[in-house]
Design a protein around this motif. Structure first.
Motif: not given
Length: 317
Positions: A162-171
């Protein structure tokens, strides 16, 4: 007169020592703290619960059964008992680190007394038999301990998402492409003869070279995401040599309990990396599980188990 006083004094001191020893026994906690991990304590019952369910059976397989006490067996330069206590203490460090993460993310403020009370309440609310039942299985104290740990772990991971960034997952997806590949595919020529066959290697060599050899059984095998489940025996036989077969023409001669055989690669195709949209959820789950593991490792690094005077009195059997 002085002699009588001295005798009297020694008698009083002796009595006090006996009373002090008796008081120490009487005042000993029923469930003593055997480890201190930061601000957390681990009691003997919690320690033994984890030991008995996670390590006892496996370690006893290494014991010297001729000894009166198998835990006196030599093990890695010490005793099996010392090793048993050490690995359990390390496991308790992980559990306590996780519990601190639960508290940091406002999921649960865990301590063992609270857990026992929760377990007791759940048993009272059970099916009337005094047991907690999930599906068709009755839950022991250890089962419930692991169940709660798993449930709270998932709740922390959900909060991280919930607090994370979508970009982190994509990276993460970009940096770990092999985790998101479609299944690789092999096609093998497989030649085999019974282990009892004379001149087995010579016959296999002739068959692999194209000579018709009645004693040799031949089949073509496809190994991919679908067919692998039907070829578990072959996968076990090849073991960690699979890497050498990723080149067309590569060949191995192996044997198992019944056959001597040759595996030769006809073709190999590496699986394509799936599109991010198709594996976004999988990437998120893996990334945030990694983040959770990182948090636990940070907590573990911050403290270490400190033994109490009760630690060496833990009775393992």
């Amino acid at each position: 007169m002085r002699k009588k006083r001295a005798i009297g004094l020694f008698s009083v001191v002796g009595s006090l020592m006996v009373l002090g020893g008796l008081a120490a026994v009487l005042l000993s906690p029923a469930d003593p703290a055997v480890l201190k991990i930061g601000a957390d304590t681990v009691t003997e019952s919690e320690f033994l619960m984890v030991f008995n369910h996670e390590y006892r059976a496996g370690l006893l397989a290494s014991a010297d059964t001729t000894l009166a006490d198998p835990w006196d067996s030599e093990y890695q330069g010490g005793s099996l008992r010392e090793h048993a206590l050490e690995v359990t203490a390390d496991r308790m460090l992980t559990y306590k680190a996780e519990q601190r993460v639960f508290a940091a993310y406002d999921v649960c403020d865990w301590n063992y007394k609270w857990f026992l009370k929760e377990y007791k309440n759940q048993k009272k609310a059970g099916d009337g038999a005094g047991e907690i039942k999930y599906g068709s299985t009755f839950s022991s104290e250890y089962d419930y301990y692991v169940y709660l740990s798993s449930r709270y772990r998932l709740q922390v991971i959900d909060k991280l998402k919930e607090a994370g960034e979508a970009q982190d997952v994509y990276n993460y997806y970009l940096q770990n492409p092999d985790e998101f590949r479609e299944s690789e595919s092999f096609v093998f020529d497989y030649y085999s003869v019974p282990l009892t066959q004379e001149n087995a290697d010579s016959l296999l060599e002739q068959a692999a070279a194209g000579t018709e050899t009645p004693e040799v059984t031949y089949r073509k095998i496809t190994l991919d995401g679908y067919t692998s489940k039907y070829e578990q025996g072959l996968i076990v036989d090849i073991g960690d040599q699979m890497e050498t077969l990723r080149v067309p023409g590569a060949m191995l001669t192996l044997e198992n309990e019944t056959e001597r055989f040759v595996v030769r690669t006809v073709s190999y195709a590496q699986g394509e990396v799936r599109d991010f949209a198709a594996c976004r959820e999988q990437a998120a789950n893996r990334y945030y599980q990694q983040e959770y593991d990182r948090l636990v490792e940070e907590e573990k690094a911050a403290v270490s188990p400190q033994t109490t005077r009760w630690y060496d009195k833990i009775e393992i059997s």
